[in-house]
Design an enzyme around this catalytic site. Structure first.
Site, mmCIF file in Angstrom:
data_model
loop_
_atom_site.group_PDB
_atom_site.id
_atom_site.type_symbol
_atom_site.label_atom_id
_atom_site.label_comp_id
_atom_site.label_asym_id
_atom_site.label_seq_id
_atom_site.Cartn_x
_atom_site.Cartn_y
_atom_site.Cartn_z
ATOM 1 N NE ARG A 43 -1.783 45.647 34.998
ATOM 2 C CZ ARG A 43 -3.074 45.808 35.288
ATOM 3 N NH1 ARG A 43 -3.971 44.961 34.792
ATOM 4 N NH2 ARG A 43 -3.482 46.804 36.041
ATOM 5 C CD GLU B 232 1.521 47.131 35.551
ATOM 6 O OE1 GLU B 232 0.886 47.979 34.899
ATOM 7 O OE2 GLU B 232 1.154 46.704 36.657
ATOM 8 C CB SER C 290 1.467 50.805 38.041
ATOM 9 O OG SER C 290 0.310 51.540 38.382
#
Length: 319
Positions: free
Chosen positions: A192, A312, A242
């Protein structure tokens, strides 16, 4: 950059010249441009229709000292209820061409990963199957190295064409920005994260290097990934995917479930009953609701298990 105090008529005219007057909108609700369906108005939304126009818009904003927020599908964003000051550059349908040449697929930044995967499948190219259900644009996927099912964008990415802000010029000047091609090795992609995110680069297009495959097997794999997502994820409700990154040695959804937070609500925001790793909008959630719920979940998981959950979801704008 001087302190931002609004967008002058001169800058608005320049943006209209860069992108076309019909592609400049004032006070556009960002709830229309995020998968959460949440967010107040942006001062200005510009939708350039070519990579050249996009670079010109970004240059104009830089020269004028106007803050810029680049938005693709808005699938990882929580936009504040008071909106976004400055210019939102929207890269979606307006910049979404996909082309196949041999075993490579080139896509503009606004193309959805889904469309890249479908084009690859049509050309009997394999490699995109695990990514095809991620609701991100190519630009967003490269920005955060989007991934699913133990696969990530970096696995199939070959290079990106990106706008480099003028203050990152090799000579240290603050002049006009420039467009450069970066190989995937140059992007330092990890879980990420990527150089795109770290240095504020803006992806304009990307090239994916795939492999010849069997059409039937490619389609079967895509169907399998779609079925798994539909079975386990709350795709029927607005969310930003998410909500938390995977903490080392744990799964965020399980920690949240074990903390007794399945279905927990603040206002219109709820921890999904189907998958605790998702915060969903039950219909009338505000950004403040979602923000408060994220913080409550973080506090409870930290209190009960000593694990820090890192969002996130990116929070942008004024809350």
């Amino acid at each position: 950059m001087h302190e931002y105090d609004g967008i002058s008529d001169e800058v608005l005219c320049a943006l209209g010249a860069d992108a076309g007057e019909d592609n400049v909108a004032l006070f556009e609700p960002m709830s229309a441009h995020t998968t959460f369906k949440i967010g107040g108005p942006a001062d200005v939304v510009v939708t350039p229709t070519s990579t050249t126009d996009a670079a010109a818009v970004l240059d104009t904003c830089a020269r004028a000292g106007v803050p810029v927020t680049v938005v693709g599908n808005g699938s990882d964003l929580l936009v504040g209820d008071r909106g976004i000051r400055g210019v939102v550059v929207l890269l979606r349908e307006n910049l979404s061409a996909v082309g196949v040449e041999g075993t490579r697929v080139r896509a503009e930044a606004g193309a959805l990963l889904r469309d890249v995967a479908l084009a690859a499948a049509d050309a009997e190219l394999t490699g995109m199957e695990p990514l095809w259900g991620i609701p991100a644009t190519v630009g967003g996927a490269c920005h955060m190295n989007a991934g699913a099912y133990d696969a990530a964008c970096a696995d199939v990415l070959e290079s990106v064409e990106a706008y480099v802000p003028g203050d990152l010029a090799p000579d240290g000047s603050r002049g006009r920005g420039f467009v450069r091609t970066f190989s995937v090795e140059d992007l330092h992609m990890g879980y990420r994260k990527s150089r795109v995110h770290d240095e504020g680069l803006i992806v304009l297009s990307a090239t994916f290097a795939l492999a010849p495959g069997n059409s039937r097997m490619i389609r079967a794999a895509m169907d399998d990934y779609r079925n798994r997502r539909e079975e386990k994820q709350p795709l029927e409700m607005p969310s930003a995917g998410s909500t938390f990154k995977r903490p080392q040695g744990h799964f965020a959804g399980k920690l949240i479930m074990d903390a007794g937070l399945r279905g927990y609500r603040i206002g219109g925001a709820q921890v999904s009953e189907k998958h605790c790793g998702f915060v969903v909008n039950t219909g009338n959630a505000t950004a403040a609701d979602v923000n408060a719920l994220i913080e409550h979940v973080q506090d409870e998981v930290k209190r009960q298990f000593g694990v820090e959950l890192e969002p996130e979801v990116r929070r942008v704008g004024q809350f």
